[in-house]
Scaffold this motif. Structure first.
Motif: not given
Lengths: 328, 322
Positions: B38-53
């Motif tokens: 679950i943490d891995l998925v959240i981490r990828l999600g955050i990374l994706f968000g940061v990528g969009c920013l």
């Protein structure tokens, strides 16, 4: 008093304690208000007392289990993790780490291993007689080609955009290598392998580029001078701290292996922290100054200054003091 | 008995500053792996968000944006767990979903240094790593951690500590909510009536009370035949001791004793009188007299009304006891 009566009396307290636990989840303790916090603490102590007396109350087993869980949850809400304290970390980094490193046989040993391998590898790659194919075997011809390609032109600066990107890359890439060196040191062999591989590879690259017939050589040396001291010290430091971890469970000095390991980890982690700061500084220099068009003497001065800073850090701050002067 | 249970169970005893010893259940590898995923998925999600920013911000200053992205990547890679465990009191979002928490082996909350060490050393626990190239897929960037080192080390100690946990003396415990079930309800009013026939001076010892509680709380899960089989061992000698008819149901007898032990002790009053020299067999009040005569008033309170029950929103665990 019968158990059923007792449970009826206590139920309200326990349910309220449970409610507080729910409320406090994921919130700051202060947001609850002073009155509620003291109420919470009182309820928690009451639940502790009930649990302690559960046997003499003859509570049924499922209620005892419930109480174990309830007390556990409340305990975790009452006793919370302490936050990072920046000032104390600064004190550790500036005073404790250099003193520890100054006396640390593992860091010294790793220093010798790293630089020994580095110099040996550089000599083998430089000389065409000792082991003619060494550079090709160590670096692979594809790597050599890309090295020569990268440093084909004199260093004349690049767009600042690329500087930022590369600085970020160096922070991410180099610090990760350092952390892997450190963590791998716990099992000794992986840590030594990563360190030796890096030392041999870097040494071979230096040796090869220093050959008089390699055209890109001067540009290469021009590039690496400024950030070299920080980066190479940082890698030695992280590998040394890792080796210290690995040695701690092999040579325990009279402690149990577990105790020796955890005691050493608390001392070694700040050394790794210092190494991370150095990786960061090196990445900044490597990203912005090294590829810039600044004349060589500027870069050399930066190298000398950073070496001086490291000397000051490890020798002046690190020299053993009398206990009365020791900090902390 | 408790000590034996602790040996085969995954329970860890913790002594608090209040001088109370309570039990934690240690979280096993499967639950921790779920939390990690679950943490891995959240981490990828955050990374994706940061990528969009980064992409948005990159229109203004591309270099700085990518620098920020790479630093965020580095921090997430190495310090995601450490930051959350420090600021969320030993939990990452994944751990919270799974109801587990990191504590020191003494049951204390972990500090920042411990959180950093155990998360940095995860890179040892996930060894040896496989790369996709080993399977003929040309993707050198992607590696598959096998976590073999961590699993082997976990198997060797009682607290399921991986290497990172051993080094900083932490453990991961379950922190589950359990519903207060109170006293078990008896579905048979005859048990309560039978309680009146039990000798008033019979003292229920602590171990007997515990055995009764274990039995009655669980008998709901047993079939009729199984109840008979289990209750016989305790029921037979007790029937003989009490001089009750042999055909009395053992199960019912244990329920009656349970009722006596935990819910309402009609014998209290009688025993007090025995001690004071009065006859226990005299009719103390109308109800007892009626009971002795075998006539039971209709107004007798049902056990359900007397016992601790849960509020309606109590959840499935409470329902099972009924």
């Amino acid at each position: 008093m019968k158990v059923a009566e007792l449970l009826e009396k206590r139920r309200e307290n326990w349910l309220q304690l449970e409610q507080f636990c729910e409320q406090m989840k994921g919130r700051r303790l202060a947001s609850l208000g002073a009155a509620n916090i003291s109420r919470f603490a009182a309820l928690y102590r009451a639940a502790c007392a009930d649990l302690a007396l559960a046997d003499s109350y003859q509570l049924p087993p499922n209620t005892v289990q419930y109480l174990h869980r309830l007390v556990g949850r409340a305990h975790n809400q009452l006793y919370r993790s302490r936050k990072f304290d920046l000032t104390s970390w600064l004190i550790v980094l500036l005073f404790e780490v250099p003193q520890r490193v100054f006396n640390d046989r593992c860091v010294q040993l790793m220093f010798c291993i790293f630089w020994g391998t580095f110099v040996l590898s550089a000599a083998l790659a430089y000389s065409k007689q000792l082991w003619p194919d060494y550079a090709e075997q160590m670096l692979t011809s594809a790597q050599i080609e890309s090295l020569e390609e990268n440093f084909k032109n004199p260093i004349a600066g690049r767009p600042s955009e690329a500087n930022f990107v590369m600085a970020g890359f160096y922070i991410q890439h180099n610090t990760s290598i350092g952390l892997r060196c450190f963590a791998g040191g716990l099992l000794v062999v992986p840590g030594l392998f990563i360190t030796l591989f890096n030392a041999a590879f870097l040494g071979a690259a230096f040796g090869y580029m220093a050959r008089p017939d390699v055209a890109a050589g001067t540009n290469f040396l021009h590039f690496v001078t400024a950030h070299g001291p920080f980066e190479l010290t940082a890698i030695v430091l992280s590998a040394g701290a890792g080796l210290r971890l690995g040695v701690s469970w092999l040579k325990t000095n009279g402690l149990t292996r577990e105790a020796s390991l955890s005691k050493t980890a608390e001392e070694a982690m700040p050394i790794m922290g210092a190494a991370m700061v150095m990786f960061f500084l090196a990445a900044m220099i490597e990203g912005f100054l090294s590829p810039s068009a600044a004349p060589y003497w500027v870069k050399a001065t930066v190298a000398v200054l950073s070496s001086g800073m490291l000397m000051f850090y490890f020798i002046v701050l690190g020299i053993p003091r009398r206990p009365s002067n020791a900090v902390g | 008995m408790q000590a034996d249970v602790a040996q085969i169970d995954t329970k860890i005893e913790v002594v608090t500053p209040e001088n109370i010893a309570f039990h934690y259940q240690v979280a096993g590898p499967a639950r921790r792996a779920m939390a990690f995923l679950i943490d891995l998925v959240i981490r990828l999600g955050i990374l994706f968000g940061v990528g969009c920013l980064t992409a948005v911000f990159g229109i203004v200053a591309g270099g700085v944006a990518i620098l920020g992205y790479l630093i965020a990547y580095f921090l997430l890679d190495w310090f995601y767990g450490a930051l959350f465990e420090t600021f969320m009191n030993g939990q990452t979002p994944g751990k919270r979903v799974l109801g587990i928490r990191v504590l020191t082996v003494d049951g204390q909350p972990i500090n920042g240094l411990q959180a950093v060490i155990r998360n940095v050393l995860r890179s040892v626990d996930l060894m040896p790593v496989l790369s996709l190239e080993m399977f003929g897929i040309p993707a050198p960037m992607y590696i598959i951690p096998t976590f073999m080192v961590g699993l082997v080390i976990m198997a060797t100690n009682r607290r399921f500590q991986r290497l990172g946990d051993l080094v900083c003396r932490t453990m991961v415990v379950m922190e589950e909510r359990q519903w207060l079930a109170g006293v078990a309800r008896l579905d048979d009013p005859r048990a309560m009536r039978l309680a009146d026939y039990l000798p008033a001076d019979f003292q229920i010892t602590r171990t007997l009370a515990q055995a009764l509680a274990h039995y009655v709380e669980r008998r709901g899960y047993y079939s009729e035949a199984r109840r008979r089989e289990v209750a016989r061992h305790l029921g037979e000698p007790l029937l003989r001791q009490f001089g009750l008819p042999h055909d009395t149901s053992h199960d019912l007898l244990l329920c009656a004793l349970y009722y006596r032990a935990f819910v309402a002790d009609v014998g209290d009053e009688a025993r007090r009188k025995v001690r004071q020299g009065e006859s226990p067999f005299g009719p103390p009040d109308a109800t007892a007299a009626a009971a002795a005569a075998g006539q039971f008033p209709r107004t007798w309170p049902l056990p359900q009304q007397q016992m601790v029950t849960l509020p309606p929103a109590a959840g499935p665990d409470a329902a099972r006891i009924l």
